[in-house]
Design a protein around this motif. Structure first.
Motif: not given
Length: 96
Positions: A29-55
């Motif tokens: 849920a937090i990864s989807i929020t980070a990727v969808a709501k914020y457009s800066d590079g750090a948020s997208k990187a956090a989203g990718v790492f969050g998806f990796f942690a989810t896996i």
């Protein structure tokens, strides 16, 4: 801390299973929020790492689920064997 020795009434494999499920859902849920709501590079990187942690948590969830299922199957077969032996001992047969 050896909490499993102090609190023996809890089913520790099930507690670990629930921990993995909740962690995977929260990270997802937090990864989807980070990727969808914020457009800066750090948020997208956090989203990718969050998806990796989810896996990783999902893989752990799957492995723990298999262990819990094996444990419950062993418990059922042991209960059935004990019940079957008890029935045989309590039978009133005159085969002696």
């Amino acid at each position: 801390m050896q909490l499993n020795d102090k609190w023996q009434g809890l089913c520790w494999p099930m507690m670990d299973f629930l921990r993995c499920v909740t962690a995977a859902l929260i990270y997802f849920a937090i990864s989807i929020t980070a990727v969808a709501k914020y457009s800066d590079g750090a948020s997208k990187a956090a989203g990718v790492f969050g998806f990796f942690a989810t896996i990783v948590f999902a893989i752990d969830f799957y492995l723990i689920f298999n262990d819990v299922a094996k444990f419950l199957k062993q418990g059922d077969s042991a209960d059935e064997t004990t019940a079957h032996k008890t029935e045989e001992e309590n039978s009133d047969s005159d085969s002696d």
